[in-house]
Design a protein around this motif. Structure first.
Motif, PDB file in Angstrom:
ATOM      1  N   GLY A  77      53.503  32.916  38.245  1.00 42.65           N
ATOM      2  CA  GLY A  77      54.096  33.711  37.166  1.00 42.65           C
ATOM      3  C   GLY A  77      55.382  33.070  36.674  1.00 42.65           C
ATOM      4  N   ASP A  78      55.980  33.661  35.627  1.00 39.12           N
ATOM      5  CA  ASP A  78      57.254  33.156  35.104  1.00 39.12           C
ATOM      6  C   ASP A  78      58.333  33.263  36.173  1.00 39.12           C
ATOM      7  N   ASP A  79      58.131  34.198  37.100  1.00 38.08           N
ATOM      8  CA  ASP A  79      59.069  34.365  38.214  1.00 38.08           C
ATOM      9  C   ASP A  79      58.902  33.274  39.268  1.00 38.08           C
ATOM     10  N   GLY A  80      57.954  32.369  39.059  1.00 41.29           N
ATOM     11  CA  GLY A  80      57.732  31.286  40.022  1.00 41.29           C
ATOM     12  C   GLY A  80      56.902  31.735  41.213  1.00 41.29           C
ATOM     13  N   LEU A  81      56.502  33.012  41.235  1.00 42.84           N
ATOM     14  CA  LEU A  81      55.759  33.513  42.394  1.00 42.84           C
ATOM     15  C   LEU A  81      54.250  33.355  42.209  1.00 42.84           C
ATOM     16  N   GLN A  82      53.590  33.193  43.334  1.00 44.00           N
ATOM     17  CA  GLN A  82      52.130  33.049  43.327  1.00 44.00           C
ATOM     18  C   GLN A  82      51.470  34.412  43.119  1.00 44.00           C
ATOM     19  N   HIS A  83      50.560  34.473  42.158  1.00 47.16           N
ATOM     20  CA  HIS A  83      49.787  35.696  41.938  1.00 47.16           C
ATOM     21  C   HIS A  83      48.316  35.372  42.136  1.00 47.16           C
TER      22      HIS A  83
ATOM     23  N   ALA B 197      25.798  38.772  53.410  1.00 46.32           N
ATOM     24  CA  ALA B 197      26.200  39.405  52.149  1.00 46.32           C
ATOM     25  C   ALA B 197      27.501  38.797  51.626  1.00 46.32           C
ATOM     26  N   VAL B 198      28.437  38.492  52.537  1.00 50.06           N
ATOM     27  CA  VAL B 198      29.709  37.891  52.108  1.00 50.06           C
ATOM     28  C   VAL B 198      29.432  36.517  51.484  1.00 50.06           C
ATOM     29  N   VAL B 199      28.595  35.720  52.158  1.00 50.33           N
ATOM     30  CA  VAL B 199      28.312  34.374  51.655  1.00 50.33           C
ATOM     31  C   VAL B 199      27.567  34.442  50.312  1.00 50.33           C
ATOM     32  N   SER B 200      26.657  35.414  50.178  1.00 52.97           N
ATOM     33  CA  SER B 200      25.893  35.510  48.926  1.00 52.97           C
ATOM     34  C   SER B 200      26.762  35.887  47.733  1.00 52.97           C
ATOM     35  N   MET B 201      27.876  36.574  47.989  1.00 59.90           N
ATOM     36  CA  MET B 201      28.690  36.978  46.825  1.00 59.90           C
ATOM     37  C   MET B 201      29.572  35.829  46.323  1.00 59.90           C
ATOM     38  N   LEU B 202      29.768  34.771  47.144  1.00 58.89           N
ATOM     39  CA  LEU B 202      30.732  33.717  46.777  1.00 58.89           C
ATOM     40  C   LEU B 202      30.487  33.099  45.395  1.00 58.89           C
ATOM     41  N   PRO B 203      29.240  32.745  45.044  1.00 59.37           N
ATOM     42  CA  PRO B 203      29.040  32.106  43.742  1.00 59.37           C
ATOM     43  C   PRO B 203      29.405  32.993  42.550  1.00 59.37           C
ATOM     44  N   GLU B 204      29.426  34.321  42.774  1.00 62.31           N
ATOM     45  CA  GLU B 204      29.758  35.232  41.646  1.00 62.31           C
ATOM     46  C   GLU B 204      31.256  35.404  41.469  1.00 62.31           C
ATOM     47  N   LEU B 205      32.059  34.951  42.434  1.00 61.65           N
ATOM     48  CA  LEU B 205      33.479  35.305  42.400  1.00 61.65           C
ATOM     49  C   LEU B 205      34.266  34.506  41.387  1.00 61.65           C
ATOM     50  N   ASP B 206      35.221  35.197  40.762  1.00 57.32           N
ATOM     51  CA  ASP B 206      36.181  34.508  39.905  1.00 57.32           C
ATOM     52  C   ASP B 206      37.548  34.731  40.550  1.00 57.32           C
ATOM     53  N   ILE B 207      37.978  33.718  41.331  1.00 59.28           N
ATOM     54  CA  ILE B 207      39.270  33.817  42.023  1.00 59.28           C
ATOM     55  C   ILE B 207      40.219  32.794  41.440  1.00 59.28           C
ATOM     56  N   GLN B 208      41.381  33.245  41.017  1.00 59.10           N
ATOM     57  CA  GLN B 208      42.350  32.296  40.477  1.00 59.10           C
ATOM     58  C   GLN B 208      43.716  32.497  41.085  1.00 59.10           C
ATOM     59  N   LEU B 209      44.384  31.366  41.277  1.00 60.90           N
ATOM     60  CA  LEU B 209      45.738  31.390  41.797  1.00 60.90           C
ATOM     61  C   LEU B 209      46.618  30.896  40.651  1.00 60.90           C
ATOM     62  N   ARG B 210      47.597  31.722  40.257  1.00 64.41           N
ATOM     63  CA  ARG B 210      48.474  31.320  39.152  1.00 64.41           C
ATOM     64  C   ARG B 210      49.915  31.616  39.517  1.00 64.41           C
TER      65      ARG B 210
ATOM     66  N   GLN C  36      42.798  24.652  47.554  1.00 61.30           N
ATOM     67  CA  GLN C  36      44.019  24.379  48.323  1.00 61.30           C
ATOM     68  C   GLN C  36      44.417  22.900  48.207  1.00 61.30           C
ATOM     69  N   ARG C  37      43.448  22.011  48.387  1.00 67.04           N
ATOM     70  CA  ARG C  37      43.797  20.577  48.368  1.00 67.04           C
ATOM     71  C   ARG C  37      44.280  20.117  47.004  1.00 67.04           C
ATOM     72  N   SER C  38      43.689  20.668  45.932  1.00 65.30           N
ATOM     73  CA  SER C  38      44.048  20.172  44.599  1.00 65.30           C
ATOM     74  C   SER C  38      45.514  20.487  44.292  1.00 65.30           C
ATOM     75  N   LEU C  39      46.017  21.605  44.811  1.00 66.78           N
ATOM     76  CA  LEU C  39      47.429  21.942  44.564  1.00 66.78           C
ATOM     77  C   LEU C  39      48.355  20.896  45.186  1.00 66.78           C
ATOM     78  N   ALA C  40      47.957  20.398  46.355  1.00 59.59           N
ATOM     79  CA  ALA C  40      48.810  19.442  47.068  1.00 59.59           C
ATOM     80  C   ALA C  40      48.698  18.019  46.514  1.00 59.59           C
ATOM     81  N   ARG C  41      47.660  17.761  45.727  1.00 61.94           N
ATOM     82  CA  ARG C  41      47.534  16.411  45.151  1.00 61.94           C
ATOM     83  C   ARG C  41      48.546  16.187  44.040  1.00 61.94           C
TER      84      ARG C  41
END
Ligand code: DC
Length: 226
Positions: free
Chosen positions: A73-79, A58-71, A117-122
């Motif tokens: 903020g103006d505070d420089g912190l990861q949200h 069930a966990v694996v089946s939900m992956l394609p539906e997920l919208d996960i974003q890492l951004r 994860q890798r794209s952030l480090a590139r």
């Protein structure tokens, strides 16, 4: 393009990786990437959908539906955003820690999160913390640190953190959670927590936060000549 540097900080839950990494990143102008927060967001997604964290299919089946974003903020912190909501606070709840640890054992979940994860480090100089950063995600990181402390010291620190947030838990509960996650994270087949051969070991059992930061900052400056 300017040269980018990567620092991988791995270690068990509650060793102080995130606070130390965040402080060092701020001082040195690196981007701090908390990869545990990404796994926590997947854990929260399962939790919100009423999917048991041990239900791999069930966990694996939900992956394609997920919208996960890492951004950042103006505070420089990861949200972290899940389906458009900022879930940065919710992912810290103790039940989500267990969910995160369980879902992170599935290779499909790890593969799903790899490119993020890798794209952030590139494109950025990063200090990335997690469990498999030096061993799997960034095997060519210019500096790898394995940050650890005894389970009791880690439980004591986590307890203080949770109390500050007004959550009422006991030392025994926190220690039990930490032991559960240590076992899960280091005994799983997919990218288990282990020290990379070329990682520098930093044990913070006997040293406080400021001293831990000083050690890490010195290692980074020395390695990259900053
Ligand atoms: O660092 P943390 O406690 O926020 O991480 C939550 C869980 O996610 C942890 O139990 C292990 C997992 N994790 C992982 O498997 N790989 C990572 N790179 C980061 C976290």
């Amino acid at each position: 393009m300017n040269k980018v540097y990567s620092v991988a900080i791995d270690g068990p839950s509650g060793a102080g990786k995130s606070s130390v990494a965040r402080a060092a990143a701020q001082k040195l102008g690196f981007l701090y990437v908390d990869t545990g927060a990404i796994y926590r967001t997947v854990g929260l997604a399962a939790f919100r959908r009423g999917i048991g964290s041990r239900d791999r299919d069930a966990v694996v089946s939900m992956l394609p539906e997920l919208d996960i974003q890492l951004r950042y903020g103006d505070d420089g912190l990861q949200h972290m955003f899940l389906d458009g909501d900022d879930v940065s606070a919710e992912i810290r709840l103790p039940e989500i820690s267990i969910y995160a640890s369980d879902v992170s054992a599935y290779p499909e979940v790890r593969a799903y999160l790899m490119e993020m994860q890798r794209s952030l480090a590139r494109t950025n100089s990063v200090i990335m913390d997690g469990r498999d950063i030096g061993t799997v995600v960034l095997p060519d990181a210019g500096l790898k640190i394995f940050l650890t402390a005894s389970p009791e010291a880690r439980a004591q620190r986590r307890l203080l953190e949770l109390e500050k947030k007004g959550q009422s838990v006991t030392f025994e509960e926190v220690l039990r959670d930490i032991q559960y996650r240590d076992k899960n994270d280091s005994e799983r087949d997919a990218a288990p927590l282990k020290q990379a051969e070329d990682a520098v070991l930093v044990d913070t059992t006997e040293i406080d936060f400021d001293a831990s930061c000083a050690v890490v900052e010195k290692l980074i400056r020395e390695r990259f000549g900053l």
